[in-house]
Design a protein around this motif. Structure first.
Motif, PDB file in Angstrom:
ATOM      1  N   ALA A   1      55.850   7.475  11.238  1.00 52.60           N
ATOM      2  CA  ALA A   1      56.769   8.542  10.838  1.00 52.60           C
ATOM      3  C   ALA A   1      56.602   9.772  11.732  1.00 52.60           C
ATOM      4  O   ALA A   1      57.591  10.420  12.103  1.00 52.60           O
ATOM      5  CB  ALA A   1      56.525   8.917   9.382  1.00 52.60           C
TER       6      ALA A   1
ATOM      7  N   LEU B   1      51.981   8.526  -1.104  1.00 55.20           N
ATOM      8  CA  LEU B   1      52.192   8.269   0.319  1.00 55.20           C
ATOM      9  C   LEU B   1      53.577   8.756   0.754  1.00 55.20           C
ATOM     10  O   LEU B   1      53.731   9.363   1.824  1.00 55.20           O
ATOM     11  CB  LEU B   1      52.042   6.775   0.604  1.00 55.20           C
ATOM     12  CG  LEU B   1      52.235   6.335   2.066  1.00 55.20           C
ATOM     13  CD1 LEU B   1      51.224   7.022   2.972  1.00 55.20           C
ATOM     14  CD2 LEU B   1      52.128   4.815   2.191  1.00 55.20           C
ATOM     15  N   ALA B   2      54.590   8.498  -0.080  1.00 57.27           N
ATOM     16  CA  ALA B   2      55.940   8.985   0.226  1.00 57.27           C
ATOM     17  C   ALA B   2      55.955  10.513   0.274  1.00 57.27           C
ATOM     18  O   ALA B   2      56.624  11.113   1.131  1.00 57.27           O
ATOM     19  CB  ALA B   2      56.930   8.477  -0.816  1.00 57.27           C
TER      20      ALA B   2
ATOM     21  N   TYR C   1      48.693  -1.003  -2.692  1.00 56.87           N
ATOM     22  CA  TYR C   1      48.714   0.304  -3.349  1.00 56.87           C
ATOM     23  C   TYR C   1      49.318   0.182  -4.747  1.00 56.87           C
ATOM     24  O   TYR C   1      50.246  -0.592  -4.977  1.00 56.87           O
ATOM     25  CB  TYR C   1      49.566   1.292  -2.555  1.00 56.87           C
ATOM     26  CG  TYR C   1      48.904   1.929  -1.356  1.00 56.87           C
ATOM     27  CD1 TYR C   1      47.776   1.383  -0.766  1.00 56.87           C
ATOM     28  CD2 TYR C   1      49.425   3.095  -0.797  1.00 56.87           C
ATOM     29  CE1 TYR C   1      47.184   1.975   0.339  1.00 56.87           C
ATOM     30  CE2 TYR C   1      48.850   3.686   0.303  1.00 56.87           C
ATOM     31  CZ  TYR C   1      47.727   3.127   0.875  1.00 56.87           C
ATOM     32  OH  TYR C   1      47.151   3.713   1.959  1.00 56.87           O
TER      33      TYR C   1
ATOM     34  N   ILE D   1      51.836   3.892   8.575  1.00 59.35           N
ATOM     35  CA  ILE D   1      53.135   4.416   8.161  1.00 59.35           C
ATOM     36  C   ILE D   1      53.279   5.887   8.526  1.00 59.35           C
ATOM     37  O   ILE D   1      54.320   6.324   9.040  1.00 59.35           O
ATOM     38  CB  ILE D   1      53.334   4.191   6.646  1.00 59.35           C
ATOM     39  CG1 ILE D   1      53.662   2.724   6.377  1.00 59.35           C
ATOM     40  CG2 ILE D   1      54.440   5.094   6.090  1.00 59.35           C
ATOM     41  CD1 ILE D   1      53.834   2.359   4.932  1.00 59.35           C
TER      42      ILE D   1
ATOM     43  N   LEU E   1      58.908   1.835   1.859  1.00 62.50           N
ATOM     44  CA  LEU E   1      57.656   1.792   2.607  1.00 62.50           C
ATOM     45  C   LEU E   1      57.415   0.365   3.087  1.00 62.50           C
ATOM     46  O   LEU E   1      57.726  -0.591   2.381  1.00 62.50           O
ATOM     47  CB  LEU E   1      56.480   2.254   1.728  1.00 62.50           C
ATOM     48  CG  LEU E   1      56.567   3.662   1.155  1.00 62.50           C
ATOM     49  CD1 LEU E   1      55.502   3.860   0.074  1.00 62.50           C
ATOM     50  CD2 LEU E   1      56.408   4.703   2.250  1.00 62.50           C
ATOM     51  N   TYR E   2      56.865   0.225   4.287  1.00 61.33           N
ATOM     52  CA  TYR E   2      56.571  -1.096   4.825  1.00 61.33           C
ATOM     53  C   TYR E   2      55.302  -1.640   4.173  1.00 61.33           C
ATOM     54  O   TYR E   2      54.216  -1.130   4.416  1.00 61.33           O
ATOM     55  CB  TYR E   2      56.391  -1.031   6.337  1.00 61.33           C
ATOM     56  CG  TYR E   2      57.630  -0.581   7.079  1.00 61.33           C
ATOM     57  CD1 TYR E   2      58.727  -1.429   7.227  1.00 61.33           C
ATOM     58  CD2 TYR E   2      57.700   0.700   7.631  1.00 61.33           C
ATOM     59  CE1 TYR E   2      59.863  -1.009   7.912  1.00 61.33           C
ATOM     60  CE2 TYR E   2      58.831   1.121   8.319  1.00 61.33           C
ATOM     61  CZ  TYR E   2      59.906   0.260   8.446  1.00 61.33           C
ATOM     62  OH  TYR E   2      61.026   0.673   9.114  1.00 61.33           O
TER      63      TYR E   2
ATOM     64  N   ARG F   1      51.739   4.793  -3.904  1.00 56.83           N
ATOM     65  CA  ARG F   1      52.928   4.720  -3.042  1.00 56.83           C
ATOM     66  C   ARG F   1      53.744   6.013  -3.129  1.00 56.83           C
ATOM     67  O   ARG F   1      54.277   6.490  -2.124  1.00 56.83           O
ATOM     68  CB  ARG F   1      53.796   3.514  -3.451  1.00 56.83           C
ATOM     69  CG  ARG F   1      53.134   2.179  -3.184  1.00 56.83           C
ATOM     70  CD  ARG F   1      54.064   1.027  -3.490  1.00 56.83           C
ATOM     71  NE  ARG F   1      53.378  -0.251  -3.387  1.00 56.83           N
ATOM     72  CZ  ARG F   1      53.980  -1.421  -3.235  1.00 56.83           C
ATOM     73  NH1 ARG F   1      55.295  -1.466  -3.174  1.00 56.83           N
ATOM     74  NH2 ARG F   1      53.272  -2.522  -3.153  1.00 56.83           N
TER      75      ARG F   1
ATOM     76  N   ARG G   1      54.464  11.684   3.519  1.00 54.97           N
ATOM     77  CA  ARG G   1      55.446  11.570   4.604  1.00 54.97           C
ATOM     78  C   ARG G   1      56.430  12.736   4.565  1.00 54.97           C
ATOM     79  O   ARG G   1      56.803  13.290   5.603  1.00 54.97           O
ATOM     80  CB  ARG G   1      56.187  10.233   4.479  1.00 54.97           C
ATOM     81  CG  ARG G   1      57.107   9.929   5.632  1.00 54.97           C
ATOM     82  CD  ARG G   1      57.644   8.506   5.544  1.00 54.97           C
ATOM     83  NE  ARG G   1      58.387   8.266   4.312  1.00 54.97           N
ATOM     84  CZ  ARG G   1      58.903   7.086   3.971  1.00 54.97           C
ATOM     85  NH1 ARG G   1      58.710   6.034   4.752  1.00 54.97           N
ATOM     86  NH2 ARG G   1      59.567   6.940   2.842  1.00 54.97           N
TER      87      ARG G   1
ATOM     88  N   VAL H   1      49.822  -1.145   2.338  1.00 47.98           N
ATOM     89  CA  VAL H   1      50.573  -0.544   1.236  1.00 47.98           C
ATOM     90  C   VAL H   1      50.863  -1.571   0.135  1.00 47.98           C
ATOM     91  O   VAL H   1      51.018  -1.205  -1.034  1.00 47.98           O
ATOM     92  CB  VAL H   1      51.873   0.092   1.772  1.00 47.98           C
ATOM     93  CG1 VAL H   1      52.784   0.536   0.640  1.00 47.98           C
ATOM     94  CG2 VAL H   1      51.530   1.285   2.657  1.00 47.98           C
TER      95      VAL H   1
ATOM     96  N   GLY I   1      48.574   2.806   5.127  1.00 52.24           N
ATOM     97  CA  GLY I   1      49.020   4.178   4.953  1.00 52.24           C
ATOM     98  C   GLY I   1      48.939   4.955   6.254  1.00 52.24           C
ATOM     99  O   GLY I   1      49.845   5.725   6.591  1.00 52.24           O
TER     100      GLY I   1
ATOM    101  N   PRO J   1      61.330   5.527  -2.671  1.00 49.95           N
ATOM    102  CA  PRO J   1      61.021   5.584  -1.238  1.00 49.95           C
ATOM    103  C   PRO J   1      60.765   4.198  -0.659  1.00 49.95           C
ATOM    104  O   PRO J   1      60.106   3.361  -1.270  1.00 49.95           O
ATOM    105  CB  PRO J   1      59.748   6.443  -1.194  1.00 49.95           C
ATOM    106  CG  PRO J   1      59.132   6.287  -2.542  1.00 49.95           C
ATOM    107  CD  PRO J   1      60.278   6.126  -3.499  1.00 49.95           C
TER     108      PRO J   1
END
Length: 306
Positions: free
Chosen positions: A101, A140-141, A132, A97, A88-89, A137, A144, A129, A94, A86
């Motif tokens: 999204a 977090l993905a 993380y 993001i 992620l910026y 991560r 999302r 992030v 978190g 995934p």
């Protein structure tokens, strides 16, 4: 039975090489469905077709009862996904993001924050992030993908690269989703031991073709249990079973035979062997592992497609 995913005669080729060949999937609603296969078996190509990222050459796909080719928005509206690694910026938190999204997808920001709570990241949501761990991560993905409480989650190698603690956390989270989110989880993985611990159902793909699909325990039932006998006379023991037309497999001081015996039958067998002068120092029933079944169904475990 209702199905979250159904495919019929799904096919895809790349430059004349068949990656997926007449795939018929039936993923029951509310299941954790393991999608297995050797590297190159066609798993990622199948997932990309399920998500509408590439078009099949032939066949039909239905997601939550909607035909993907005819009702794309309806079919995908109830689907969340993690495909490969995934993106992620790293310089956003978190919270930022998930807020971004939510806004991009036209959802309330609260849905993003609720998803963070589901994956136990509320305490870290205001950290960047970049700080993380890999496991955080991945969670977090997943948060999302979970926004809006999708009915179907498609996860491509969700535990890939995680350490044992991260794998255990992700496993527990995935197993909870049918109950807490009401979602069907479709996940691909090469970690067979993890699929054994997570999945209720599974499908096995080899060289683009489906070679097994059912409840996970049916895969184990497809191969009989074996009796493992530890002895100081393996040659004599193997000859004993050969006289009874029972195939025996020898490994140093162990002999395996394809039989499942009750406790009383095992006692009777030991008594008979001792009377023949064959010493027995150990005896137990052995069920085939998912890995041994996997390799047995796929030959040498290597695919040829993408």
């Amino acid at each position: 039975m209702s199905f979250a995913i159904q495919t019929h005669n799904l096919r895809r080729t790349f430059k004349g090489v068949t990656a997926v060949d007449r795939l018929d999937l039936a993923v029951p609603e509310g299941s954790v469905f393991g999608f297995l296969g050797p590297n190159g078996a066609g798993k990622t190509t199948s997932i990309r077709m399920l998500l509408g990222l590439i078009a099949p050459d032939a066949g039909d796909i239905h997601l939550n009862g909607h035909d993907l080719s005819r009702s794309r928005s309806e079919a995908l509206s109830g689907v969340g996904a993690i495909v490969e690694s995934p993106a992620l910026y790293p310089n956003l938190t978190g919270r930022e993001i998930l807020t971004l999204a939510a806004r991009l997808s036209g959802r309330p920001v609260k849905q993003g924050l609720d998803a963070l709570e589901h994956v136990s990241l509320v305490g870290a949501m205001d950290r960047k992030v970049s700080g993380y761990s890999l496991g955080m991560r991945q969670r977090l993905a997943l948060a999302r993908a979970m926004m809006g409480s999708p009915r179907l989650l498609i996860l491509d190698e969700p535990t890939n690269g995680l350490d044992p603690a991260g794998i255990a956390d992700m496993r527990a989270l995935i197993c909870s989703l049918p109950k807490t989110l009401g979602a069907t989880v479709f996940l691909s993985s090469h970690l067979l031991s993890e699929i054994e611990l997570m999945a209720t159902h599974c499908a096995l793909l080899d060289q683009g073709r489906l070679v097994f699909q059912d409840r996970l325990e049916k895969l184990s039932d497809a191969a009989p249990a074996r009796l493992v006998i530890e002895t100081d006379a393996p040659d004599a023991l193997a000859q004993h079973f050969a006289r009874q037309d029972i195939p025996a497999e020898r490994e140093q001081d162990l002999v395996r035979i394809p039989l499942s015996l009750s406790a009383q039958e095992r006692q009777d067998l030991v008594r008979a062997l001792v009377q023949e002068g064959i010493g027995v120092s150990g005896l137990h029933q052995e069920k085939p592992t998912l890995e041994s079944l996997f390799l047995g169904l796929t030959g040498d475990g290597r695919g040829a497609n993408t």
